[in-house]
Motif scaffolding. Structure first.
Motif, mmCIF file in Angstrom:
data_model
loop_
_atom_site.group_PDB
_atom_site.id
_atom_site.type_symbol
_atom_site.label_atom_id
_atom_site.label_comp_id
_atom_site.label_asym_id
_atom_site.label_seq_id
_atom_site.Cartn_x
_atom_site.Cartn_y
_atom_site.Cartn_z
ATOM 1 N N LYS A 148 -7.260 24.842 -1.352
ATOM 2 C CA LYS A 148 -5.976 24.314 -0.850
ATOM 3 C C LYS A 148 -5.166 25.447 -0.226
ATOM 4 C CE LYS A 148 -2.831 20.752 -2.552
ATOM 5 N NZ LYS A 148 -3.533 19.630 -1.936
ATOM 6 N N SER A 199 0.175 24.076 1.519
ATOM 7 C CA SER A 199 -0.043 22.805 0.853
ATOM 8 C C SER A 199 0.258 22.915 -0.649
ATOM 9 C CB SER A 199 -1.493 22.402 1.128
ATOM 10 O OG SER A 199 -1.755 21.167 0.631
ATOM 11 N N LYS A 202 6.546 18.073 -6.812
ATOM 12 C CA LYS A 202 6.512 17.816 -8.256
ATOM 13 C C LYS A 202 7.682 18.486 -8.975
ATOM 14 C CE LYS A 202 1.487 17.326 -8.744
ATOM 15 N NZ LYS A 202 0.936 16.694 -9.934
ATOM 16 N N LYS A 211 -6.770 2.244 -3.087
ATOM 17 C CA LYS A 211 -5.313 2.397 -2.941
ATOM 18 C C LYS A 211 -4.792 1.274 -2.051
ATOM 19 C CE LYS A 211 -4.278 7.184 -3.791
ATOM 20 N NZ LYS A 211 -3.613 8.399 -3.308
ATOM 21 N N ASN A 216 -3.323 1.261 0.713
ATOM 22 C CA ASN A 216 -3.624 1.375 2.157
ATOM 23 C C ASN A 216 -5.105 1.152 2.467
ATOM 24 O OD1 ASN A 216 -4.689 3.695 1.087
ATOM 25 N ND2 ASN A 216 -3.549 5.108 2.374
ATOM 26 N N HIS A 224 -12.728 10.022 -7.544
ATOM 27 C CA HIS A 224 -12.206 11.374 -7.782
ATOM 28 C C HIS A 224 -12.470 11.784 -9.233
ATOM 29 C CE1 HIS A 224 -8.904 11.299 -4.406
ATOM 30 N NE2 HIS A 224 -10.080 10.883 -3.978
ATOM 31 N N GLN A 265 -14.455 14.949 -5.013
ATOM 32 C CA GLN A 265 -14.292 13.628 -4.374
ATOM 33 C C GLN A 265 -15.658 13.164 -3.919
ATOM 34 O OE1 GLN A 265 -11.589 14.102 -1.069
ATOM 35 N NE2 GLN A 265 -9.793 14.314 -2.383
ATOM 36 N N TRP A 298 -13.381 6.510 7.489
ATOM 37 C CA TRP A 298 -12.067 5.863 7.409
ATOM 38 C C TRP A 298 -10.995 6.874 6.986
ATOM 39 C CZ3 TRP A 298 -8.143 5.259 3.998
ATOM 40 C CH2 TRP A 298 -7.180 4.283 4.296
ATOM 41 N N ALA A 299 -11.277 7.648 5.933
ATOM 42 C CA ALA A 299 -10.264 8.573 5.393
ATOM 43 C C ALA A 299 -9.887 9.636 6.432
ATOM 44 C CB ALA A 299 -10.779 9.236 4.117
ATOM 45 N N GLU A 339 -7.695 7.901 9.099
ATOM 46 C CA GLU A 339 -6.393 7.550 8.522
ATOM 47 C C GLU A 339 -5.527 8.800 8.363
ATOM 48 O OE1 GLU A 339 -3.540 6.819 5.206
ATOM 49 O OE2 GLU A 339 -5.154 8.268 5.297
ATOM 50 N N HIS A 340 -6.176 9.902 7.943
ATOM 51 C CA HIS A 340 -5.463 11.170 7.752
ATOM 52 C C HIS A 340 -4.883 11.663 9.086
ATOM 53 C CE1 HIS A 340 -4.627 14.915 5.638
ATOM 54 N NE2 HIS A 340 -5.036 15.545 6.732
ATOM 55 N N ARG A 376 -1.999 9.391 10.178
ATOM 56 C CA ARG A 376 -0.817 9.494 9.325
ATOM 57 C C ARG A 376 0.125 10.597 9.817
ATOM 58 N NH1 ARG A 376 -1.426 11.213 3.681
ATOM 59 N NH2 ARG A 376 -3.643 10.843 4.046
HETATM 60 P P1 0O2 Z 1 -5.770 17.641 0.968
HETATM 61 O O1 0O2 Z 1 -5.601 17.973 2.397
HETATM 62 O O2 0O2 Z 1 -7.106 16.967 0.679
HETATM 63 O O3 0O2 Z 1 -5.489 18.752 0.038
HETATM 64 P P2 0O2 Z 1 -2.163 14.346 -8.061
HETATM 65 O O4 0O2 Z 1 -3.110 15.302 -7.321
HETATM 66 O O5 0O2 Z 1 -2.843 13.654 -9.209
HETATM 67 O O6 0O2 Z 1 -0.872 14.984 -8.400
HETATM 68 P P3 0O2 Z 1 -2.362 12.744 -5.761
HETATM 69 O O7 0O2 Z 1 -2.217 13.814 -4.727
HETATM 70 O O8 0O2 Z 1 -1.777 11.389 -5.413
HETATM 71 O O9 0O2 Z 1 -1.748 13.186 -7.096
HETATM 72 O O10 0O2 Z 1 -3.903 12.576 -6.145
HETATM 73 P P4 0O2 Z 1 -5.006 11.629 -5.543
HETATM 74 O O11 0O2 Z 1 -4.512 10.259 -5.333
HETATM 75 O O12 0O2 Z 1 -6.164 11.771 -6.462
HETATM 76 O O13 0O2 Z 1 -5.303 12.241 -4.088
HETATM 77 C C1 0O2 Z 1 -5.719 13.545 -3.923
HETATM 78 C C2 0O2 Z 1 -6.520 13.712 -2.630
HETATM 79 O O14 0O2 Z 1 -7.260 12.532 -2.321
HETATM 80 C C3 0O2 Z 1 -5.682 13.967 -1.389
HETATM 81 O O15 0O2 Z 1 -5.411 15.330 -1.322
HETATM 82 C C4 0O2 Z 1 -6.623 13.503 -0.273
HETATM 83 O O16 0O2 Z 1 -7.651 14.452 -0.026
HETATM 84 C C5 0O2 Z 1 -7.269 12.301 -0.910
HETATM 85 N N1 0O2 Z 1 -6.476 11.076 -0.668
HETATM 86 C C6 0O2 Z 1 -5.773 10.368 -1.578
HETATM 87 N N2 0O2 Z 1 -5.191 9.302 -1.026
HETATM 88 C C7 0O2 Z 1 -5.536 9.303 0.282
HETATM 89 C C8 0O2 Z 1 -5.239 8.415 1.384
HETATM 90 O O17 0O2 Z 1 -4.536 7.424 1.270
HETATM 91 N N3 0O2 Z 1 -5.787 8.755 2.586
HETATM 92 C C9 0O2 Z 1 -6.578 9.851 2.771
HETATM 93 N N4 0O2 Z 1 -7.072 10.086 3.983
HETATM 94 N N5 0O2 Z 1 -6.855 10.711 1.752
HETATM 95 C C10 0O2 Z 1 -6.347 10.443 0.527
HETATM 96 P P5 0O2 Z 1 -4.126 15.910 -0.574
HETATM 97 O O18 0O2 Z 1 -3.525 16.921 -1.449
HETATM 98 O O19 0O2 Z 1 -3.226 14.785 -0.137
HETATM 99 O O20 0O2 Z 1 -4.659 16.535 0.743
#
Ligand code: 0O2
Length: 236
Positions: free
Chosen positions: A76, A80, A88, A143, A145, A151, A172, A181-182, A185-186, A189
């Motif tokens: 990370k 970020s 948090k 989720k 969306n 995970h 993941q 898709w992810a 979507e990313h 967004r």
């Molecule tokens: P990046 O760029 O991957 O670092 P928590 O971590 O438990 O405090 P959080 O962040 O809601 O809470 O955890 P969650 O839901 O497990 O999601 C963590 C990661 O899953 C995200 O990391 C994304 O990589 C992916 N993710 C979760 N929801 C979505 C979504 O709706 N769309 C997409 N494309 N990816 C998702 P980061 O930190 O957001 O980003």
């Protein structure tokens, strides 16, 4: 790279003009501890990646197919990490970061079939040096969306020169369709300043695409099951 090095050298000299020796030492200490922690997360990524490579190799030998399409990993970024700590409402210290963030080390396993995701997750979690901290099944419970993936927050030991450290990592697991898709979507967004109507319509369309991609995964799985069954009865 050289630009970054030059810039941080310049910054260091500028700071040195205003700081006493004690403050400079403290700053150097923080910087060394940060590098040390990030290096430990990189080691955790290597450990987990290796575990999946081993599983992939053994499955291709025994079952004649590779369950894993690709393995990706990322550390990370500091920006970020900072954003997440702010969100948090936690202090931006190394202790708080290590204690509260479990996704600094991230490993993504992309599979062709949904069944392989669960099979690989079980294989990883059966290993006696892996501890499961949290499991979020966004495949069985997508989720709102439409986001789907499995995970796993795990703790893995890393063995350093004189010590063993337990590091947290986020694994993941998703199919190629979920990954497609992810990623889209990313990207979408982060498109800023779009009219509310378009944002709403886009969310609806993405949700529909997520439904179709789940359907595609289910169909591909069915086809594979039929082929494997036929293959099994042809051999027996
Ligand atoms: P990046 O760029 O991957 O670092 P928590 O971590 O438990 O405090 P959080 O962040 O809601 O809470 O955890 P969650 O839901 O497990 O999601 C963590 C990661 O899953 C995200 O990391 C994304 O990589 C992916 N993710 C979760 N929801 C979505 C979504 O709706 N769309 C997409 N494309 N990816 C998702 P980061 O930190 O957001 O980003």
């Amino acid at each position: 790279m050289t630009d970054t090095k030059e810039a941080s050298g310049l910054l260091y000299h500028k700071l040195a003009e205003f700081m006493n020796d004690e403050s400079i030492q403290a700053l150097q200490q923080i910087s060394a501890s940060t590098r040390d922690l990030m290096s430990c997360y990189r080691c955790a990524i290597m450990e987990i990646e290796t575990k999946f490579r081993v599983l992939n190799e053994r499955f291709s030998l025994v079952h004649d197919h590779n369950p894993i399409d690709t393995i990706q990993s990322r550390l990370k970024s500091p920006e970020s990490i900072h954003q997440k700590m702010l969100r948090k409402q936690l202090p931006f210290t190394l202790e708080a970061i290590e204690e509260n963030l479990s996704d600094i080390a991230g490993i993504r396993i992309v599979c062709s079939f949904v069944d392989d995701i669960y099979m690989l997750a079980d294989c990883l979690l059966q290993q006696d040096d892996i501890t499961l901290i949290e499991r979020k099944d966004y495949i069985k419970h997508p989720k709102e969306n439409g986001y789907r993936s499995l995970h796993l927050i795990v703790e893995v030991p890393i063995f350093l020169q004189n010590e063993k450290r337990l590091m947290k990592a986020e694994v993941q697991l998703r199919t190629i369709a979920m990954e497609f898709w992810a990623n889209l979507e990313h990207q979408l967004r982060y498109k800023k300043d779009l009219p509310a109507k378009i944002v709403e319509k886009t969310a609806e369309r993405l949700s529909e695409c997520a439904r179709q991609s789940a359907e595609l995964d289910a169909r591909m799985q069915e086809i594979r099951d039929v082929i494997e069954q036929a293959d099994g009865s042809a051999l027996s």
